[in-house]
Design a protein around this motif. Sequence first.
Motif, short mmCIF file in Angstrom:
data_model
loop_
_atom_site.label_atom_id
_atom_site.label_comp_id
_atom_site.label_asym_id
_atom_site.label_seq_id
_atom_site.Cartn_x
_atom_site.Cartn_y
_atom_site.Cartn_z
N THR A 1 1.84 -4.37 3.56
CA THR A 1 2.29 -3.45 3.15
C THR A 1 1.03 -2.21 2.08
OG1 THR A 1 2.54 -4.15 0.07
CG2 THR A 1 4.11 -4.30 2.08
N PRO A 2 1.65 -1.30 2.40
CA PRO A 2 1.08 -0.38 1.70
C PRO A 2 0.60 0.24 0.32
CG PRO A 2 2.87 0.86 2.76
CD PRO A 2 2.68 -0.48 2.76
N PHE A 3 1.63 -0.08 -0.52
CA PHE A 3 1.21 -0.61 -1.85
C PHE A 3 -0.42 -1.06 -1.91
CE2 PHE A 3 6.17 -1.22 -1.81
CZ PHE A 3 5.77 0.42 -1.48
N PRO A 4 -0.62 -1.40 -3.37
CA PRO A 4 -1.86 -1.75 -4.05
C PRO A 4 -1.80 -3.10 -3.65
CG PRO A 4 -1.29 -0.38 -6.00
CD PRO A 4 -0.04 -0.47 -4.10
N PHE A 5 -2.95 -4.10 -3.48
CA PHE A 5 -2.56 -5.44 -3.71
C PHE A 5 -2.01 -5.98 -4.89
CE2 PHE A 5 -3.78 -9.90 -2.92
CZ PHE A 5 -3.63 -10.27 -1.91
N GLY A 6 -1.51 -7.14 -4.79
CA GLY A 6 -0.55 -8.02 -5.81
C GLY A 6 0.68 -7.03 -6.12
N TYR A 7 1.09 -5.92 -6.04
CA TYR A 7 2.14 -4.95 -6.66
C TYR A 7 3.83 -6.00 -6.27
CZ TYR A 7 6.62 -1.64 -6.65
OH TYR A 7 7.35 -0.83 -6.70
N ASN A 8 3.68 -6.57 -4.83
CA ASN A 8 4.83 -8.16 -4.03
C ASN A 8 4.70 -8.99 -5.24
OD1 ASN A 8 6.82 -8.21 -2.69
ND2 ASN A 8 5.62 -9.61 -1.37
N GLY B 1 17.80 -6.28 -5.79
CA GLY B 1 15.85 -5.75 -6.64
C GLY B 1 15.14 -5.59 -6.53
N ALA B 2 14.99 -6.77 -5.14
CA ALA B 2 13.48 -6.65 -4.96
C ALA B 2 13.85 -5.79 -3.70
CB ALA B 2 13.42 -8.10 -3.97
N PHE B 3 14.65 -5.10 -3.17
CA PHE B 3 14.72 -3.73 -2.25
C PHE B 3 14.23 -1.89 -2.77
CE2 PHE B 3 16.88 -0.62 0.26
CZ PHE B 3 16.18 -0.70 1.44
N ALA B 4 15.01 -2.65 -4.53
CA ALA B 4 14.44 -1.73 -5.49
C ALA B 4 13.05 -1.07 -5.93
CB ALA B 4 15.89 -1.61 -6.57
N LEU C 1 13.28 -15.83 -2.19
CA LEU C 1 13.73 -15.65 -4.31
C LEU C 1 15.02 -17.07 -4.44
CD1 LEU C 1 12.65 -12.60 -4.80
CD2 LEU C 1 11.11 -14.20 -5.27
N SER C 2 15.38 -16.38 -4.28
CA SER C 2 17.06 -16.95 -4.46
C SER C 2 16.74 -19.12 -4.11
CB SER C 2 17.78 -17.06 -4.38
OG SER C 2 19.08 -17.24 -4.12
N PHE C 3 16.39 -19.42 -3.39
CA PHE C 3 16.30 -20.92 -2.79
C PHE C 3 15.29 -21.02 -4.16
CE2 PHE C 3 14.93 -24.62 -1.04
CZ PHE C 3 15.84 -25.71 -0.40
N SER C 4 14.21 -20.58 -4.33
CA SER C 4 13.10 -20.87 -4.89
C SER C 4 13.03 -21.17 -6.66
CB SER C 4 11.77 -20.32 -5.12
OG SER C 4 11.25 -21.27 -3.33
N CYS D 1 7.69 -9.63 -7.02
CA CYS D 1 8.34 -11.03 -6.59
C CYS D 1 9.03 -12.11 -8.19
CB CYS D 1 8.04 -11.84 -4.93
SG CYS D 1 8.82 -10.69 -4.18
N LEU D 2 7.81 -12.53 -8.64
CA LEU D 2 7.17 -13.46 -9.34
C LEU D 2 8.00 -13.13 -11.00
CD1 LEU D 2 3.85 -14.60 -9.54
CD2 LEU D 2 6.21 -15.77 -8.56
N THR D 3 8.22 -11.51 -10.99
CA THR D 3 9.18 -11.23 -11.81
C THR D 3 10.75 -10.95 -11.66
OG1 THR D 3 7.68 -9.12 -12.84
CG2 THR D 3 10.00 -9.12 -13.02
#
Length: 178
Positions: free
Chosen positions: A71-78, A114-117, A44-47, A82-84
């Motif tokens: 990941t076991p989360f609903p598709f699109g969560y990541n 932040g992503a880890f949180a 994220l930082s480089f981009s 990440c885009l936020t």
Amino acid sequence: MISLSKNRWILVATGHFVLLFFLGQANHYLSSVGVQLFLIGMLLSFSALELSYSQGVLSIAPICLIIDSKTPFPFGYNLIACLTLFTIAHILRSRVRREVTASALATSILLNIGAFAAYTFGAIRYLGIESLHFVPLSMNLLASTLVVTLFNRIFFDTQTGVLSIFGINLAEEQREAR
């Protein structure tokens, strides 16, 4: 023919995929000791610091969709998380001197935390609080932060070097933009 100067996101996304490959290998071997590395902050930082908004979104979106599929989360969560974080970093990049290595490192560490949180709160929401344990969680965060600290400069220099092979000089473009 694709012009890589205008579609530099392809080169950056390829570099991100290579990092994810090595991260997957490292996590495979580290799983026996209970450590999982999490390096989304460097991507994220480089981009966010080096690319325009649209090029950055295009370089991050395929990576996030690949991670979403695992990941076991609903598709699109990541993708949303990440885009936020990417958008926040891109908005705040005018306050950071991008040519200074410490700024890139601090941005990478903050985005990684932040992503880890976001992943931790997602796990609490979708998997339940009983699925998390403090010691492994804190050990993974500490190990990930150490790896980001050690390899951030190498990652940024490698990405910039690959772009310069194709005639894209990010530092010169940033000076001309001012």
